[in-house]
Design a protein around this motif. Sequence first.
Motif, PDB file in Angstrom:
ATOM      1  N   THR A 220       0.863  -1.181   0.000  1.00 18.78           N
ATOM      2  CA  THR A 220       0.000   0.000   0.000  1.00 18.78           C
ATOM      3  C   THR A 220       0.901   1.234   0.000  1.00 18.78           C
ATOM      4  O   THR A 220       2.092   1.131   0.328  1.00 18.78           O
ATOM      5  N   PRO A 221       0.342   2.411  -0.321  1.00 22.35           N
ATOM      6  CA  PRO A 221       1.160   3.633  -0.363  1.00 22.35           C
ATOM      7  C   PRO A 221       1.889   3.906   0.950  1.00 22.35           C
ATOM      8  O   PRO A 221       3.089   4.203   0.951  1.00 22.35           O
TER       9      PRO A 221
ATOM     10  N   ALA B 157       4.671   1.489   1.411  1.00 25.07           N
ATOM     11  CA  ALA B 157       5.796   1.785   0.528  1.00 25.07           C
ATOM     12  C   ALA B 157       6.683   2.876   1.121  1.00 25.07           C
ATOM     13  O   ALA B 157       7.911   2.775   1.102  1.00 25.07           O
ATOM     14  N   ARG B 158       6.022   3.907   1.673  1.00 19.36           N
ATOM     15  CA  ARG B 158       6.808   4.982   2.280  1.00 19.36           C
ATOM     16  C   ARG B 158       7.567   4.474   3.501  1.00 19.36           C
ATOM     17  O   ARG B 158       8.735   4.790   3.718  1.00 19.36           O
TER      18      ARG B 158
END
Lengths: 197, 197
Positions: free
Chosen positions: A17-18, A21-22
């Motif tokens: 998921t975003p 990822a971060r």
Amino acid sequence: MYATEQASDDLCPPPLTPGAARLLEVASGLFYEQGIHAIGVDTIAEESGVTKRTLYDRFGSKDGLVIAYLQARHAQWWDRLLERLEVADRPRALAVFDAYAADELSSHRGCAFWNAAGELPVNHPAHRVVRAHKHAVRRLLGELIRADAVTEEDRTSVEATADHLFLLLEGAIVQRGLAGDITPVLRARAIAEGLLT
Amino acid sequence: MYATEQASDDLCPPPLTPGAARLLEVASGLFYEQGIHAIGVDTIAEESGVTKRTLYDRFGSKDGLVIAYLQARHAQWWDRLLERLEVADRPRALAVFDAYAADELSSHRGCAFWNAAGELPVNHPAHRVVRAHKHAVRRLLGELIRADAVTEEDRTSVEATADHLFLLLEGAIVQRGLAGDITPVLRARAIAEGLLT
DNA sequence: GCGTAGGTACACTGATCTGTGAAGTCAACG
DNA sequence: CGTTGACTTCACAGATCAGTGTACCTACGC
């Protein structure tokens, strides 16, 4: 062809998921730069602009994040290596050395995999990832040497040559970390070139 | 002769009181086995049968104890290596490989110096000790190769040969840690033997 | 007899560690 | 409309972290 397909699940990262990822990107930087034990989950979450809750929802635990970190590191590195091999001159085994020499990011803190293995207990799951990564590199070396062998004599000594090159490569990688520059890798490459011609 | 005298203060441990000696011995075992960050000062003091106060009175800080740990490791290792060299066959450079192969203690968790360097920040004083240790080994290799050279050709390529052997040795040491046995060291030794004859 | 060195006992600080619980927001999708 | 997935907020747990302050004990050398 050589090992484009992953050797095992140990090296396959899951989709992200975003937020995940971060987290992974930030954690990768911090783990590599400062060491795994030296970085807390609070720091990782904060620097990612994400809450600690999300970290635990996505990765389950700090160990889960560590595994993902090493898997991602391998995947990224492996992809770049394969790209390089596509356009490499023969003998392509030398391109592996070139890849390590070009990897400026890892020159000042050494090999992420060795660092992780060194500070984590032997039964930690991360060790599996490290072993799988190193095994993949050694195997690739053997396959490249075999495929690019010219004389009959070359073909009979593929495994011995691969062992020799792998030792040189690993020695160069750890020394690069301590020296802070890539001269050990260039030295190892020169020796390897002599062995292959 | 070769480097019997220590290269610098980075590798010289101070004299120890009885309590300090016990602390150092226990800390060495725990640091190596579990990693430096993974072990707390409370554990070290308790396992040593000594109070934490004594630890801080003798070593000043945990970092001080870490430095002493690496210095002691080097001193112990160096002494055993020099002993071995006294009775070694020529070329004596191979005896360095033998020393690493005989060091059973370090086979399952790799090189104490690499592990420490990997988990400590680059500006940590322990890095100086690691660098000094590795430098001493590399220098010794060069001196042994030079002293035992037989042909004129050997004498002109001392440094190149020493670099080659050092890369093999370091590669073997890290691989030994991951493999859990000494076969990488034996392999490196065989290659080195081929290079020296 | 006196100082000093090596050590004990132990409470305590303040920070940091990994990990959880419960409730709520928001957008996309069917 | 309802559900689901991704994420937030925030308090909190329980442990462990490195390091300190104070007072006391003991053996040894001068």
